[in-house]
Design a protein around this motif. Structure first.
Motif, short mmCIF file in Angstrom:
data_model
loop_
_atom_site.label_atom_id
_atom_site.label_comp_id
_atom_site.label_asym_id
_atom_site.label_seq_id
_atom_site.Cartn_x
_atom_site.Cartn_y
_atom_site.Cartn_z
N ASP A 1 -9.63 7.06 -4.44
CA ASP A 1 -8.44 6.81 -5.24
C ASP A 1 -8.69 6.89 -6.74
O ASP A 1 -7.78 7.18 -7.51
CB ASP A 1 -7.87 5.41 -4.92
CG ASP A 1 -7.47 5.27 -3.46
OD1 ASP A 1 -6.86 6.21 -2.94
OD2 ASP A 1 -7.77 4.23 -2.86
N THR A 2 -9.93 6.63 -7.14
CA THR A 2 -10.22 6.58 -8.57
C THR A 2 -11.63 7.08 -8.84
O THR A 2 -12.55 6.28 -9.06
CB THR A 2 -10.01 5.15 -9.13
OG1 THR A 2 -10.42 5.11 -10.49
CG2 THR A 2 -10.74 4.13 -8.31
N ARG B 1 -4.78 2.38 -12.14
CA ARG B 1 -5.14 2.97 -10.85
C ARG B 1 -6.44 2.38 -10.31
O ARG B 1 -6.56 2.07 -9.12
CB ARG B 1 -5.26 4.49 -11.03
CG ARG B 1 -5.59 5.27 -9.78
CD ARG B 1 -5.68 6.75 -10.13
NE ARG B 1 -6.05 7.55 -8.99
CZ ARG B 1 -6.25 8.86 -9.03
NH1 ARG B 1 -6.13 9.51 -10.18
NH2 ARG B 1 -6.59 9.53 -7.96
N ALA C 1 -7.08 -0.06 -6.97
CA ALA C 1 -8.02 0.33 -5.91
C ALA C 1 -9.04 -0.76 -5.65
O ALA C 1 -9.39 -1.05 -4.50
CB ALA C 1 -8.71 1.64 -6.29
N ILE D 1 -13.73 3.10 -3.38
CA ILE D 1 -12.59 3.33 -4.27
C ILE D 1 -12.64 4.72 -4.90
O ILE D 1 -11.69 5.13 -5.57
CB ILE D 1 -12.50 2.26 -5.38
CG1 ILE D 1 -13.64 2.41 -6.39
CG2 ILE D 1 -12.45 0.87 -4.80
CD1 ILE D 1 -13.50 1.53 -7.61
N THR E 1 0.81 -1.22 0.00
CA THR E 1 0.00 0.00 0.00
C THR E 1 0.85 1.27 0.00
O THR E 1 0.30 2.36 -0.11
CB THR E 1 -0.92 0.02 1.23
OG1 THR E 1 -0.13 0.01 2.43
CG2 THR E 1 -1.85 -1.18 1.24
N TYR F 1 2.42 0.85 -4.09
CA TYR F 1 1.40 0.43 -5.06
C TYR F 1 1.83 -0.77 -5.91
O TYR F 1 1.26 -1.01 -6.97
CB TYR F 1 1.00 1.60 -5.98
CG TYR F 1 0.56 2.82 -5.23
CD1 TYR F 1 -0.71 2.90 -4.66
CD2 TYR F 1 1.42 3.88 -5.04
CE1 TYR F 1 -1.11 4.00 -3.94
CE2 TYR F 1 1.02 5.01 -4.31
CZ TYR F 1 -0.24 5.06 -3.78
OH TYR F 1 -0.63 6.15 -3.07
#
Length: 218
Positions: free
Chosen positions: A177-178, A148, A152, A174, A132, A135
């Motif tokens: 993050d996205t 990405r 996620a 998510i 984490t 990535y």
């Protein structure tokens, strides 16, 4: 199931909170003093702590810096602004003043849990390892190149590997993050992710759960 530790010497407030959180599907732990809270946390690791300040024995202010890697929401009748700022800078995730609205408290708990960092930088599931911090995702000895959104999705499924998660739950969690992932594109992202995992391991790691959503395959 997420676990909430309630640290409050007021039995009535504690009982009320325990009932509220139990109805929402949380597991609840209880402590009635600062000393008891530290004893509890020495053997249990909840996902979040609700911490009163005016406790017998060790005060909440003394207990807070001793709680590591777990988000803490201070719940107190103290309304001094400087005190709030000091506690937030000292590590508290949030500060809720008594008396409080239970719906607001539930919302703040949900946000704190969503923003909480995983307890470890490495997540493992069978032959999958997800870091984490950088990535990186490896399956067996193969480094996967994930988008990405795929990353996620995989991270959230691994964090909740013991249960099925709904599409709406997955999209909501998510989105930090996205944000570009939609309900229409979710199936495509999951299909691509499943193929990459299958090509690297020969296994199907993500399965659809009819009427619910998705989960990590056993």
């Amino acid at each position: 199931m997420k676990t909430i530790a309630i640290v409050d010497d007021d039995i009535h407030i504690g009982n009320m909170l325990e009932e509220v959180f139990a109805k929402e599907g949380y597991r609840v732990l209880r402590a009635y003093s600062g000393t008891e809270a530290l004893m509890l946390l020495s053997s249990k690791t909840p996902d979040l702590v609700l911490l009163d300040l005016m406790l017998p024995g060790l005060s909440g202010e003394e207990v807070l810096p001793k709680i590591k890697n777990v988000p803490v929401i201070v719940v107190s009748a103290k309304i001094d602004v400087d005190n709030k700022v000091e506690l937030l800078l000292g590590g508290a995730a949030d500060y809720v003043t008594k008396p409080f609205n239970t719906s607001e408290l539930l919302a703040r708990v949900s946000v704190a849990l969503r923003n909480a960092k995983p307890k470890t930088a490495l997540l493992h599931y069978d032959t999958i390892t997800l870091n984490t911090e950088n990535y990186a995702v490896t399956v067996v000895d193969t480094v996967l190149k994930l988008t990405r959104t795929e990353y996620a999705i995989l991270k959230y499924l691994m964090l909740n590997s013991t249960q099925a998660v709904s599409k709406s739950q997955l999209l909501e969690n998510i989105s930090i993050d996205t944000p570009d992932c939609t309900e229409n594109s979710l199936k495509i992202h999951i299909s691509n992710l499943r193929k990459k995992l299958r090509d690297a391991s020969g296994k199907d790691y993500i399965e659809a759960v009819w009427g619910i959503g998705f989960k990590m395959a056993k």
